[in-house]
Design a protein around this motif. Structure first.
Motif, PDB file in Angstrom:
ATOM      1  N   LEU A 190       0.834  -1.201   0.000  1.00 13.40           N
ATOM      2  CA  LEU A 190       0.000   0.000   0.000  1.00 13.40           C
ATOM      3  C   LEU A 190       0.873   1.257   0.000  1.00 13.40           C
ATOM      4  O   LEU A 190       0.595   2.221  -0.715  1.00 13.40           O
ATOM      5  N   GLY A 191       1.957   1.245   0.768  1.00 15.95           N
ATOM      6  CA  GLY A 191       2.885   2.379   0.803  1.00 15.95           C
ATOM      7  C   GLY A 191       3.514   2.643  -0.558  1.00 15.95           C
ATOM      8  O   GLY A 191       3.668   3.790  -0.975  1.00 15.95           O
ATOM      9  N   THR A 192       3.853   1.575  -1.263  1.00 13.31           N
ATOM     10  CA  THR A 192       4.430   1.724  -2.600  1.00 13.31           C
ATOM     11  C   THR A 192       3.400   2.298  -3.570  1.00 13.31           C
ATOM     12  O   THR A 192       3.734   3.138  -4.410  1.00 13.31           O
ATOM     13  N   MET A 193       2.143   1.863  -3.432  1.00 16.62           N
ATOM     14  CA  MET A 193       1.086   2.393  -4.313  1.00 16.62           C
ATOM     15  C   MET A 193       0.903   3.894  -4.093  1.00 16.62           C
ATOM     16  O   MET A 193       0.869   4.665  -5.054  1.00 16.62           O
ATOM     17  N   TYR A 194       0.767   4.300  -2.840  1.00 15.64           N
ATOM     18  CA  TYR A 194       0.627   5.728  -2.539  1.00 15.64           C
ATOM     19  C   TYR A 194       1.838   6.513  -3.050  1.00 15.64           C
ATOM     20  O   TYR A 194       1.694   7.544  -3.704  1.00 15.64           O
ATOM     21  N   THR A 195       3.012   6.021  -2.740  1.00 19.40           N
ATOM     22  CA  THR A 195       4.237   6.726  -3.129  1.00 19.40           C
ATOM     23  C   THR A 195       4.355   6.841  -4.636  1.00 19.40           C
ATOM     24  O   THR A 195       4.692   7.904  -5.173  1.00 19.40           O
ATOM     25  N   SER A 196       4.061   5.765  -5.346  1.00 16.84           N
ATOM     26  CA  SER A 196       4.132   5.780  -6.816  1.00 16.84           C
ATOM     27  C   SER A 196       3.176   6.801  -7.405  1.00 16.84           C
ATOM     28  O   SER A 196       3.526   7.536  -8.340  1.00 16.84           O
ATOM     29  N   MET A 197       1.966   6.846  -6.850  1.00 20.65           N
ATOM     30  CA  MET A 197       0.981   7.790  -7.398  1.00 20.65           C
ATOM     31  C   MET A 197       1.325   9.238  -7.077  1.00 20.65           C
ATOM     32  O   MET A 197       1.157  10.118  -7.923  1.00 20.65           O
ATOM     33  N   VAL A 198       1.839   9.498  -5.897  1.00 19.57           N
ATOM     34  CA  VAL A 198       2.223  10.873  -5.558  1.00 19.57           C
ATOM     35  C   VAL A 198       3.401  11.314  -6.432  1.00 19.57           C
ATOM     36  O   VAL A 198       3.393  12.420  -6.981  1.00 19.57           O
ATOM     37  N   MET A 199       4.384  10.438  -6.567  1.00 21.88           N
ATOM     38  CA  MET A 199       5.539  10.786  -7.406  1.00 21.88           C
ATOM     39  C   MET A 199       5.109  10.935  -8.867  1.00 21.88           C
ATOM     40  O   MET A 199       5.559  11.863  -9.561  1.00 21.88           O
ATOM     41  N   ASN A 259      11.400  10.011   0.001  1.00 19.03           N
ATOM     42  CA  ASN A 259      12.103   9.788   1.270  1.00 19.03           C
ATOM     43  C   ASN A 259      11.188  10.002   2.474  1.00 19.03           C
ATOM     44  O   ASN A 259      11.250   9.243   3.444  1.00 19.03           O
ATOM     45  N   ILE A 260      10.336  11.014   2.415  1.00 20.06           N
ATOM     46  CA  ILE A 260       9.379  11.252   3.507  1.00 20.06           C
ATOM     47  C   ILE A 260       8.392  10.094   3.603  1.00 20.06           C
ATOM     48  O   ILE A 260       8.146   9.561   4.693  1.00 20.06           O
ATOM     49  N   MET A 261       7.853   9.677   2.467  1.00 19.18           N
ATOM     50  CA  MET A 261       6.862   8.601   2.485  1.00 19.18           C
ATOM     51  C   MET A 261       7.497   7.270   2.862  1.00 19.18           C
ATOM     52  O   MET A 261       6.852   6.435   3.505  1.00 19.18           O
ATOM     53  N   MET A 277       5.695   5.343   5.832  1.00 15.50           N
ATOM     54  CA  MET A 277       4.902   4.173   5.463  1.00 15.50           C
ATOM     55  C   MET A 277       5.759   2.922   5.492  1.00 15.50           C
ATOM     56  O   MET A 277       6.980   2.990   5.400  1.00 15.50           O
ATOM     57  N   GLN A 278       5.096   1.784   5.558  1.00 13.27           N
ATOM     58  CA  GLN A 278       5.817   0.516   5.613  1.00 13.27           C
ATOM     59  C   GLN A 278       5.962  -0.094   4.222  1.00 13.27           C
ATOM     60  O   GLN A 278       5.087   0.059   3.366  1.00 13.27           O
ATOM     61  N   ASN A 279       7.057  -0.790   4.020  1.00 14.10           N
ATOM     62  CA  ASN A 279       7.300  -1.582   2.811  1.00 14.10           C
ATOM     63  C   ASN A 279       7.225  -0.791   1.512  1.00 14.10           C
ATOM     64  O   ASN A 279       6.658  -1.263   0.535  1.00 14.10           O
ATOM     65  N   VAL A 280       7.758   0.412   1.487  1.00  7.34           N
ATOM     66  CA  VAL A 280       7.792   1.192   0.254  1.00  7.34           C
ATOM     67  C   VAL A 280       8.966   0.685  -0.578  1.00  7.34           C
ATOM     68  O   VAL A 280      10.095   0.617  -0.105  1.00  7.34           O
ATOM     69  N   ALA A 281       8.665   0.315  -1.814  1.00  8.92           N
ATOM     70  CA  ALA A 281       9.700  -0.215  -2.695  1.00  8.92           C
ATOM     71  C   ALA A 281      10.724   0.867  -3.015  1.00  8.92           C
ATOM     72  O   ALA A 281      10.434   2.065  -3.004  1.00  8.92           O
ATOM     73  N   ASP A 282      11.924   0.429  -3.335  1.00  7.97           N
ATOM     74  CA  ASP A 282      13.001   1.342  -3.696  1.00  7.97           C
ATOM     75  C   ASP A 282      12.693   1.945  -5.069  1.00  7.97           C
ATOM     76  O   ASP A 282      12.406   1.217  -6.027  1.00  7.97           O
ATOM     77  N   MET A 283      12.738   3.244  -5.171  1.00 11.34           N
ATOM     78  CA  MET A 283      12.444   3.942  -6.432  1.00 11.34           C
ATOM     79  C   MET A 283      13.567   4.913  -6.739  1.00 11.34           C
ATOM     80  O   MET A 283      13.934   5.719  -5.894  1.00 11.34           O
ATOM     81  N   HIS A 284      14.065   4.829  -7.944  1.00  9.18           N
ATOM     82  CA  HIS A 284      15.133   5.731  -8.381  1.00  9.18           C
ATOM     83  C   HIS A 284      14.650   6.525  -9.585  1.00  9.18           C
ATOM     84  O   HIS A 284      14.088   5.970 -10.521  1.00  9.18           O
ATOM     85  N   LEU A 285      14.878   7.804  -9.550  1.00  7.93           N
ATOM     86  CA  LEU A 285      14.526   8.675 -10.661  1.00  7.93           C
ATOM     87  C   LEU A 285      15.800   9.206 -11.297  1.00  7.93           C
ATOM     88  O   LEU A 285      16.708   9.651 -10.607  1.00  7.93           O
ATOM     89  N   ASP A 286      15.838   9.149 -12.613  1.00  8.82           N
ATOM     90  CA  ASP A 286      16.938   9.784 -13.329  1.00  8.82           C
ATOM     91  C   ASP A 286      16.443  10.160 -14.719  1.00  8.82           C
ATOM     92  O   ASP A 286      15.926   9.347 -15.459  1.00  8.82           O
ATOM     93  N   ASP A 287      16.564  11.428 -15.026  1.00  9.73           N
ATOM     94  CA  ASP A 287      16.124  11.955 -16.312  1.00  9.73           C
ATOM     95  C   ASP A 287      17.131  13.015 -16.746  1.00  9.73           C
ATOM     96  O   ASP A 287      16.867  14.201 -16.628  1.00  9.73           O
TER      97      ASP A 287
END
Length: 184
Positions: A67-76, A136-138, A142-152
């Protein structure tokens, strides 16, 4: 010269269409992320069932997404869509003015291309930094947020190309102004 200018105008029309498409896609992406966040917060993913399995359960099991990964993905995703949408709107503005002028070789076009170059560098980098801070805040909250890397970093190269083009546009505009002055 006329053939080259005609080619530039065709490219400007294509650029205008693409910038509108990107803007619309970013708008849809932003709204989709907001709806997704609201649906998760309202518990819709737990109430929609297929048999005895909820949509939330399918996503967690099949996509291995918390659930934490879903929220984080959508906010990002929402933040990145907003940034790209703003950039697409500036590109649309440039192409609209360039097509109205009939040539990119004007002082206004050179200035707008310079602004577009700077924004093409700054907006994606800025939104990536903001999205990284939000991640980083999320991740802490939140628990179990998957590792996400951004590079553009492609946007930096494109922005530099726009800046170089703006110098060429300004140079040709100055040559044209000098030619007109000499003709008088």
């Amino acid at each position: 010269m006329e053939k080259s200018l005609k080619t530039l105008q065709i490219l400007a029309k294509i650029g205008k269409v693409f910038s509108k498409i990107v803007w619309i896609c970013c708008l849809v992406g932003t709204v989709g992320c907001i709806i997704g966040i609201a649906a998760l917060a309202a518990g819709v993913s737990n109430t929609l069932k297929i048999g005895d399995v909820t949509i939330h359960g399918i996503i967690e099991q099949e996509a291995d997404m918390s659930l934490g990964t879903m929220y984080t993905s959508m906010v990002m995703g929402m933040l990145l869509c907003i940034g790209e949408g703003v950039l697409a709107k500036f590109a649309d503005r440039y192409f609209t003015h360039e097509l109205a002028d009939g040539t990119p070789f004007t002082f206004r076009s050179a200035s707008e291309m310079k602004r577009l170059g700077i924004l093409t560098i700054c907006i994606p980098l800025g939104t990536m930094m903001i999205a990284d801070i939000v991640y980083n805040i999320m991740n802490v909250q939140m628990q179990n947020v998957a590792d996400m890397h951004l590079d553009d970093y492609e946007s930096i190269g494109l922005g530099v190309a726009f800046l170089i083009m703006s110098v060429v546009f300004r140079y040709v505009a100055e040559l044209e102004a000098d030619r007109k002055m000499a003709a008088k």
